[in-house]
Design an enzyme around this catalytic site. Structure first.
Site, PDB file in Angstrom:
ATOM      1  N   HIS A   1       0.844  -1.196   0.000  1.00 27.78           N
ATOM      2  CA  HIS A   1       0.000   0.000   0.000  1.00 27.78           C
ATOM      3  C   HIS A   1       0.887   1.256   0.000  1.00 27.78           C
ATOM      4  O   HIS A   1       0.715   2.153  -0.827  1.00 27.78           O
ATOM      5  CB  HIS A   1      -0.924  -0.002   1.216  1.00 27.78           C
ATOM      6  CG  HIS A   1      -1.564   1.322   1.506  1.00 27.78           C
ATOM      7  ND1 HIS A   1      -2.507   1.882   0.676  1.00 27.78           N
ATOM      8  CD2 HIS A   1      -1.379   2.209   2.502  1.00 27.78           C
ATOM      9  CE1 HIS A   1      -2.879   3.054   1.166  1.00 27.78           C
ATOM     10  NE2 HIS A   1      -2.201   3.289   2.280  1.00 27.78           N
TER      11      HIS A   1
ATOM     12  N   ASP B   1       7.028  22.390 -25.948  1.00 23.18           N
ATOM     13  CA  ASP B   1       7.000  21.020 -25.419  1.00 23.18           C
ATOM     14  C   ASP B   1       8.019  20.961 -24.298  1.00 23.18           C
ATOM     15  O   ASP B   1       8.618  21.975 -23.926  1.00 23.18           O
ATOM     16  CB  ASP B   1       7.350  19.996 -26.521  1.00 23.18           C
ATOM     17  CG  ASP B   1       6.804  18.608 -26.190  1.00 23.18           C
ATOM     18  OD1 ASP B   1       7.031  18.135 -25.061  1.00 23.18           O
ATOM     19  OD2 ASP B   1       6.110  18.007 -27.042  1.00 23.18           O
TER      20      ASP B   1
ATOM     21  N   TRP C   1       6.953   0.110   4.065  1.00 24.45           N
ATOM     22  CA  TRP C   1       7.477   0.892   2.925  1.00 24.45           C
ATOM     23  C   TRP C   1       8.816   1.523   3.281  1.00 24.45           C
ATOM     24  O   TRP C   1       9.555   1.953   2.419  1.00 24.45           O
ATOM     25  CB  TRP C   1       6.468   1.950   2.476  1.00 24.45           C
ATOM     26  CG  TRP C   1       6.542   3.250   3.225  1.00 24.45           C
ATOM     27  CD1 TRP C   1       5.925   3.543   4.410  1.00 24.45           C
ATOM     28  CD2 TRP C   1       7.290   4.416   2.859  1.00 24.45           C
ATOM     29  NE1 TRP C   1       6.243   4.823   4.799  1.00 24.45           N
ATOM     30  CE2 TRP C   1       7.082   5.381   3.856  1.00 24.45           C
ATOM     31  CE3 TRP C   1       8.113   4.755   1.782  1.00 24.45           C
ATOM     32  CZ2 TRP C   1       7.664   6.647   3.839  1.00 24.45           C
ATOM     33  CZ3 TRP C   1       8.700   6.019   1.764  1.00 24.45           C
ATOM     34  CH2 TRP C   1       8.471   6.946   2.777  1.00 24.45           C
TER      35      TRP C   1
ATOM     36  N   SER D   1      13.335   6.695 -13.487  1.00 20.80           N
ATOM     37  CA  SER D   1      12.238   7.440 -14.098  1.00 20.80           C
ATOM     38  C   SER D   1      12.117   8.831 -13.475  1.00 20.80           C
ATOM     39  O   SER D   1      11.997   9.838 -14.182  1.00 20.80           O
ATOM     40  CB  SER D   1      10.943   6.651 -13.924  1.00 20.80           C
ATOM     41  OG  SER D   1       9.835   7.475 -14.137  1.00 20.80           O
ATOM     42  N   SER D   2      12.169   8.892 -12.147  1.00 23.61           N
ATOM     43  CA  SER D   2      12.024  10.186 -11.474  1.00 23.61           C
ATOM     44  C   SER D   2      13.166  11.122 -11.823  1.00 23.61           C
ATOM     45  O   SER D   2      12.964  12.321 -12.016  1.00 23.61           O
ATOM     46  CB  SER D   2      12.015  10.012  -9.959  1.00 23.61           C
ATOM     47  OG  SER D   2      10.883   9.324  -9.570  1.00 23.61           O
TER      48      SER D   2
ATOM     49  N   HIS E   1      13.040  11.963   4.031  1.00 32.33           N
ATOM     50  CA  HIS E   1      12.397  13.195   4.440  1.00 32.33           C
ATOM     51  C   HIS E   1      12.196  14.170   3.292  1.00 32.33           C
ATOM     52  O   HIS E   1      11.085  14.635   3.077  1.00 32.33           O
ATOM     53  CB  HIS E   1      13.022  13.860   5.667  1.00 32.33           C
ATOM     54  CG  HIS E   1      12.035  14.825   6.206  1.00 32.33           C
ATOM     55  ND1 HIS E   1      10.988  14.434   7.007  1.00 32.33           N
ATOM     56  CD2 HIS E   1      11.799  16.113   5.895  1.00 32.33           C
ATOM     57  CE1 HIS E   1      10.189  15.458   7.196  1.00 32.33           C
ATOM     58  NE2 HIS E   1      10.654  16.500   6.534  1.00 32.33           N
TER      59      HIS E   1
ATOM     60  N   GLU F   1      11.778  13.313   0.435  1.00 35.84           N
ATOM     61  CA  GLU F   1      10.723  12.655  -0.340  1.00 35.84           C
ATOM     62  C   GLU F   1       9.334  13.127   0.082  1.00 35.84           C
ATOM     63  O   GLU F   1       8.464  13.335  -0.759  1.00 35.84           O
ATOM     64  CB  GLU F   1      10.836  11.131  -0.171  1.00 35.84           C
ATOM     65  CG  GLU F   1       9.656  10.321  -0.676  1.00 35.84           C
ATOM     66  CD  GLU F   1       9.488  10.341  -2.181  1.00 35.84           C
ATOM     67  OE1 GLU F   1      10.472  10.653  -2.885  1.00 35.84           O
ATOM     68  OE2 GLU F   1       8.371  10.060  -2.663  1.00 35.84           O
TER      69      GLU F   1
ATOM     70  N   TYR G   1       8.540  15.972   1.134  1.00 38.13           N
ATOM     71  CA  TYR G   1       8.320  17.308   0.562  1.00 38.13           C
ATOM     72  C   TYR G   1       8.165  17.251  -0.940  1.00 38.13           C
ATOM     73  O   TYR G   1       7.485  18.087  -1.537  1.00 38.13           O
ATOM     74  CB  TYR G   1       9.436  18.265   1.000  1.00 38.13           C
ATOM     75  CG  TYR G   1       9.267  18.575   2.459  1.00 38.13           C
ATOM     76  CD1 TYR G   1       8.300  19.493   2.857  1.00 38.13           C
ATOM     77  CD2 TYR G   1       9.966  17.892   3.426  1.00 38.13           C
ATOM     78  CE1 TYR G   1       8.068  19.728   4.198  1.00 38.13           C
ATOM     79  CE2 TYR G   1       9.734  18.126   4.767  1.00 38.13           C
ATOM     80  CZ  TYR G   1       8.788  19.045   5.143  1.00 38.13           C
ATOM     81  OH  TYR G   1       8.558  19.263   6.459  1.00 38.13           O
TER      82      TYR G   1
ATOM     83  N   SER H   1      -1.864  27.100  -4.939  1.00 39.00           N
ATOM     84  CA  SER H   1      -1.568  28.516  -5.163  1.00 39.00           C
ATOM     85  C   SER H   1      -2.046  28.991  -6.534  1.00 39.00           C
ATOM     86  O   SER H   1      -2.145  30.195  -6.776  1.00 39.00           O
ATOM     87  CB  SER H   1      -0.064  28.775  -5.042  1.00 39.00           C
ATOM     88  OG  SER H   1       0.399  28.319  -3.803  1.00 39.00           O
TER      89      SER H   1
ATOM     90  N   HIS I   1      14.469  13.104  12.693  1.00 38.37           N
ATOM     91  CA  HIS I   1      13.270  13.167  13.542  1.00 38.37           C
ATOM     92  C   HIS I   1      12.392  11.933  13.337  1.00 38.37           C
ATOM     93  O   HIS I   1      11.465  11.704  14.092  1.00 38.37           O
ATOM     94  CB  HIS I   1      12.484  14.477  13.345  1.00 38.37           C
ATOM     95  CG  HIS I   1      11.818  14.624  12.027  1.00 38.37           C
ATOM     96  ND1 HIS I   1      11.601  15.838  11.440  1.00 38.37           N
ATOM     97  CD2 HIS I   1      11.281  13.728  11.181  1.00 38.37           C
ATOM     98  CE1 HIS I   1      10.987  15.676  10.285  1.00 38.37           C
ATOM     99  NE2 HIS I   1      10.777  14.401  10.112  1.00 38.37           N
ATOM    100  N   HIS I   2      12.709  11.143  12.319  1.00 33.69           N
ATOM    101  CA  HIS I   2      12.034   9.850  12.173  1.00 33.69           C
ATOM    102  C   HIS I   2      12.699   8.800  13.051  1.00 33.69           C
ATOM    103  O   HIS I   2      12.270   7.652  13.071  1.00 33.69           O
ATOM    104  CB  HIS I   2      12.098   9.377  10.721  1.00 33.69           C
ATOM    105  CG  HIS I   2      11.409  10.312   9.767  1.00 33.69           C
ATOM    106  ND1 HIS I   2      10.070  10.203   9.473  1.00 33.69           N
ATOM    107  CD2 HIS I   2      11.854  11.372   9.071  1.00 33.69           C
ATOM    108  CE1 HIS I   2       9.741  11.157   8.627  1.00 33.69           C
ATOM    109  NE2 HIS I   2      10.797  11.890   8.363  1.00 33.69           N
TER     110      HIS I   2
ATOM    111  N   THR J   1       6.167  26.888   6.592  1.00 33.22           N
ATOM    112  CA  THR J   1       4.897  26.248   6.274  1.00 33.22           C
ATOM    113  C   THR J   1       3.745  27.132   6.725  1.00 33.22           C
ATOM    114  O   THR J   1       2.745  27.285   6.018  1.00 33.22           O
ATOM    115  CB  THR J   1       4.806  24.863   6.940  1.00 33.22           C
ATOM    116  OG1 THR J   1       6.034  24.177   6.723  1.00 33.22           O
ATOM    117  CG2 THR J   1       3.675  24.052   6.359  1.00 33.22           C
TER     118      THR J   1
ATOM    119  N   LYS K   1       3.043  29.929   4.324  1.00 29.09           N
ATOM    120  CA  LYS K   1       2.238  29.531   3.171  1.00 29.09           C
ATOM    121  C   LYS K   1       0.752  29.553   3.515  1.00 29.09           C
ATOM    122  O   LYS K   1      -0.072  30.100   2.776  1.00 29.09           O
ATOM    123  CB  LYS K   1       2.626  28.127   2.712  1.00 29.09           C
ATOM    124  CG  LYS K   1       4.042  28.068   2.270  1.00 29.09           C
ATOM    125  CD  LYS K   1       4.265  26.906   1.344  1.00 29.09           C
ATOM    126  CE  LYS K   1       5.160  27.316   0.229  1.00 29.09           C
ATOM    127  NZ  LYS K   1       4.647  27.552  -1.021  1.00 29.09           N
TER     128      LYS K   1
ATOM    129  N   ARG L   1       1.420   1.108  15.190  1.00 29.41           N
ATOM    130  CA  ARG L   1       1.067   0.952  13.782  1.00 29.41           C
ATOM    131  C   ARG L   1       1.517  -0.422  13.286  1.00 29.41           C
ATOM    132  O   ARG L   1       2.244  -1.127  13.971  1.00 29.41           O
ATOM    133  CB  ARG L   1       1.715   2.065  12.956  1.00 29.41           C
ATOM    134  CG  ARG L   1       3.219   1.999  12.915  1.00 29.41           C
ATOM    135  CD  ARG L   1       3.827   3.268  12.360  1.00 29.41           C
ATOM    136  NE  ARG L   1       3.768   3.319  10.912  1.00 29.41           N
ATOM    137  CZ  ARG L   1       4.623   4.011  10.138  1.00 29.41           C
ATOM    138  NH1 ARG L   1       5.594   4.708  10.716  1.00 29.41           N
ATOM    139  NH2 ARG L   1       4.521   4.029   8.843  1.00 29.41           N
TER     140      ARG L   1
END
Ligand SMILES: [Cu+2]
Lengths: 516, 381
Positions: free
Chosen positions: A67, A96, A132, A160-161, A244, A246, A248, A259, A293-294, A319, A322, A441
């Site tokens: 998932h 293009d 994951w 790809s990315s 991390h 990632e 963002y 926006s 922080h993870h 943040t 924004k 979890r």
């Protein structure tokens, strides 16, 4: 010379057209969204009641893992790349993408990556079952044999990315129409520019960490194996140095989308354009110095713990800027609430709630209680579902008339919004409660004290899932038989994309527009 | 328009008001279990304080921001004839809403830092307990007292598979809890044998990862006797959800009594190694040992989980030379999930479980192992 698309299947296979490729990305990501959604529903069905009913723990772990992987790498990221493909050339007045052939390739390797990943479900030993975040050594020494396929799939997604990002950067930096200075670019373009740099910086790190796993599994190294002198914590540092930024990567383009939309429906220019650009850049910079922080519970020395706590708390500042800017954009506007606006407003509110729980999680001592509980699950679903996914849906409703020249059914769009909004809150809000009350979890079964809220969450999940069918239906019906849309679609929207016809011709801006 | 907003409000508030008229809100919160526990230690209470503190800050900011947002959504709508202004910049505002949150963060960071430093102070403990995470149980080692044992889930499979009603401590009960003295600073040294686990007891606000090759430190000081429950908090494979933690805090005298009893048990168990058992004794005992230590992977029916954990029914090892079988169980298979059980089980238990595996599920080898053979193997003879 104007010419249209080729006919038949080869149009899609060989296409180098940014609009075709954008559409393929979007359809692909929607398919992955449904697949990842099915995995989620298996999880929620098992958690509907305490006890083991539907799946065994072994398979449950495969579901949580798949998932996460499918949603992050298959649904959210490709969807934003699809939006970038469609919109960035049109927004900067380019004919293009800068590297059209590479564009074709960066899309077409994705289906292979995900077929490979999905095929692991049918292998002996089952699909990846280590979450994951695939922490070693659970994902190395103790992993099922399919882990090797998982590693290759991640490599392909990463390639790809990276190709996609190079393309986006090249397009934005080299192909802007005359007069389109950097500080005149729409915010969606800005956020994607910054995101693309983040991707180029961290995807190789992800590739590195899975390669180290591959070496540990097959070639006798011990990067992460304590018995061989390796270090399991090293894995987490490398993973989160990717991981991390990632998160963002999944939210900055969403900021861009919102926006664009809020000013259109508030009929007022975006408040604080320049500060939005600076805030996005600061968030991107900070995202590189908060990864641990993870890992507050892995036992980092107290000085490190403090550094990462302070740095993480700092992210709240840009943040917040924004969110304040969006609210001020709405203030004293002349607002209407079409479907894209509804999704965007929900984005601002619910993303802020996710931000609040993020701020709570930043407090290291409190994180000792929150970490690896459902509180974290609630937090990141609040930033990803009404965050990333709502913005993608909002973008689809907002630009769909431009893409296909037809207007979607507004009533159905609103019904979709309310079902999704209600379903999502029923699903994820109670997770804050069970998390605080102590439910870890990634467990297939739980003590009866958590039963009520889990049942509620499961009901919400099915509602949320059902709402997406309505979305699919609405989009297909629009493409086939929606009412014709005007070039502007909305009332006086800003941006070059609204100066071309709806549907946007196959080739736009072959002659660069003049930007004042 | 306003009417509609009012109706919405009534809808939202109605149930809450109803609830409060029956019971106080605090009771309601307690009943539904919606908040973090305050726990039973000074540290857990401090952490609860930090949690509530930041929570109320968030609520405050939320009320202001969302308040303005809802106000503007109701008032500044085109349907009400609102005309759009055109302002879109204000350096003053930007500075205010950069600096204000920054100050709030500093206000939060100060107490958080203080608490963190206290949590990290593991010095001057009265008692050291080494905690080792295993795929799917905990080992508790009282280093100075020379007492060690395993603690694993005791909830019966019948409850898990809904064939029997679930008890109040469903999935939060173990065969042997960790016992600690009250009013003593207990230091936990936390590590793991295989994958990463995390030892978490919410009432102590202690959560620390158990990582192979590392020894993490944490501590607690419990005032009140009681039973405190927790769970493994880091995904550690198939039965991650089934390795709870139970801590029994008792007054020091009771704790000392318990320790001596444990020490006496260990001596008695040693003596049994010399004893010769009959086949039936070994087989019956082996079935118990198997259910507790092996069935999680090899499954109760001996068929394993294909592709992950091999079956023992008809396996080459179970039907092969008895010494190889003993060796696999005592020394494990390095680099796989098969642990070395030599250090985990007594000689009697190893002898019993090997005997059981060689004769259960149609593996009719007819042979058996005596504890003394296992001891010889361990001593390398
Ligand atoms: Cu564990």
């Amino acid at each position: 010379m104007a010419h249209g698309p080729a006919k038949g299947l080869t149009r899609w296979l060989y296409t180098t057209n940014h609009k075709d490729i954008g559409s393929m990305y979007l359809w692909f990501s929607f398919a992955m969204f449904l697949l990842g959604g099915v995995f989620a529903l298996v999880i929620r069905a098992e958690l509907f009641e305490p006890g083991l009913q539907i799946v065994e723990p072994e398979f449950f772990n495969q579901m949580t893992t798949m998932h996460g992987l499918v949603m992050v790498f298959g649904a959210v990221m490709p969807a934003f790349v699809g939006l970038a493909n469609w919109m960035i050339p049109m927004m900067v007045g380019a004919p293009d993408m800068a590297l059209p052939r590479m564009n074709n390739w960066s899309f077409w390797i994705l289906p292979f990556a995900f077929s490979m990943l999905a095929s692991t479900l049918f292998m002996e030993g089952g699909a990846p079952n280590f979450g994951w975040t695939f922490y070693a050594p659970l994902s190395t020494t103790y992993a099922p044999p399919s882990v090797t396929f998982f590693i290759f799939a991640v490599h392909i997604m990463g390639a790809s990315s990276i190709m996609g990002s190079i393309n986006i950067i090249a397009t934005i930096l080299n192909m802007r129409a005359p007069g389109m200075t950097l500080m005149k670019m729409p915010l969606f373009v800005w956020t994607w520019l910054i995101t693309a740099y983040l991707l180029i910086a961290v995807m190789p790190v992800l590739a590195g960490v899975v390669t180290m796993m591959l070496m540990d599994i097959h070639f006798g190294t011990s990067f992460f194996d304590a018995a061989g002198g390796g270090d399991p914590v090293l894995f987490q540092h490398v993973f989160w140095f990717f991981g991390h930024p990632e998160v963002y990567i999944m939210i900055l383009p969403a900021f861009g989308v919102v926006s664009q939309i809020i000013p259109t429906f508030a009929r007022k220019p975006l408040f604080g354009y320049a500060s939005m650009v600076y805030a996005t850049s600061s968030i991107a910079f900070l995202s590189f110095i908060v990864w641990a922080h993870h890992m507050f519970t892995v036992g980092i020395p107290v000085a490190g713990e403090l550094f990462f706590m302070y740095a993480t708390m700092l992210i709240a500042v840009p943040t917040g800027v924004k969110v304040f800017n969006w609210v001020t954009t709405m203030f004293k506007g002349s607002m209407t609430f079409e479907t894209p606006m509804l999704f965007s407003i929900a984005f601002v509110i619910l993303f802020s709630i996710g931000g609040f729980s993020g701020l709570m999680l930043a407090i290291a001592p409190a994180d000792f209680q929150y970490h690896d509980t459902y509180f974290v699950v609630a937090h990141f679903h609040y930033v990803l579902v009404p965050g990333a996914i709502f913005s993608i849906i909002a973008a689809t409703y907002y630009w769909l008339p431009k893409w296909c020249g037809r207007m979607y059914n507004e009533t159905m769009g609103k019904v979709h919004f309310w079902l999704a909004f209600i379903g999502l809150n029923i699903t994820f809000f109670p997770m804050h409660f069970v998390g605080l009350a102590g439910m870890p979890r990634r467990i297939p079964d739980y003590n009866i004290q958590f039963a009520d809220f889990n049942m509620i969450a499961s009901v919400g999940a099915f509602l949320f899932g059902a709402a997406q069918i309505l979305f699919l239906w609405n989009v297909i019906a629009t493409i086939r038989s929606g009412k014709p849309a005007t070039a502007e679609v909305w009332e006086n929207p800003e941006g070059l994309e609204w100066t071309v016809d709806s549907p946007a011709p196959y080739h736009t801006f072959s002659v660069p527009p003049e930007v004042k | 328009m306003l009417k509609r907003a009012q109706r919405l409000f009534a809808w939202l508030l109605g149930p809450a008001v109803l609830m409060m008229s029956h019971q106080s809100l605090a009771d309601e919160v307690e009943h539904w279990g919606v908040n973090m526990t305050q726990g039973v230690t000074q540290m857990s209470q401090e952490i609860y304080g930090l949690h509530m503190n930041i929570f109320w800050w968030c609520v405050g900011i939320g009320v202001v921001v969302f308040g303005i947002m809802f106000y503007t959504m109701i008032v500044h709508r085109k349907a009400n004839g609102a005309k759009a202004s055109n302002f879109h910049e204000s350096t003053k505002l930007e500075i205010i809403w950069t600096v204000a949150p920054f100050l709030i963060l500093i206000i939060m960071a100060v107490p958080a830092t203080k608490t963190l430093v206290k949590i990290y102070d593991t010095s001057e403990a009265d008692l050291d307990i080494l905690i080792t995470g295993y795929q799917w149980k905990w080992k508790y080692d009282y280093i100075a007292e020379d007492v060690a044992f395993f603690s694993s889930l005791s909830t019966p499979a019948d409850q898990i598979y809904n064939r029997a009603p679930k008890g109040p401590n469903y999935l939060l009960e173990v065969d042997e809890p960790l016992v600690i003295p009250t009013k003593k600073k207990v230091r936990f040294l936390i590590t793991a044998n295989d994958v990463i686990h995390a030892w978490w007891v919410p009432d102590f606000a202690v959560k620390k990862d158990a990582i192979p090759g590392f020894v993490n430190e944490s501590w607690t000081y419990v005032e009140e006797p009681g039973i405190y429950r927790g769970q493994c908090a880091e995904l550690c494979g198939k039965d991650h959800g089934f390795m709870p933690i139970v801590v029994k805090a008792v007054p020091e005298a009771e704790y000392l009594e318990w320790i001596s009893a444990k020490q006496a048990d260990a001596v008695a168990l040693k003596a049994l190694t010399e004893k010769t058992f009959t086949f039936d004794e070994l087989y019956t005992k082996g079935e118990e040992v198997y259910a507790k230590n092996c069935a999680a992977c090899h499954m109760a029916n001996g068929e394993g989980v294909p592709g992950v954990f091999p079956g023992l029914k008809g396996s080459a090892v179970a039907l092969g030379p008895i010494n190889t079988h003993n060796d696999v169980v005592v020394n494990g298979v390095p680099g796989t999930a098969m642990q070395a059980f030599g250090g985990q089980l007594s000689e009697v238990d190893v002898a019993a479980v090997v005997t059981y595996e060689r004769n259960a599920w149609g593996n009719n080898m007819g042979d058996h192992v005596q504890p003394i053979d296992v001891l010889k193997l361990k001593q390398g003879k």
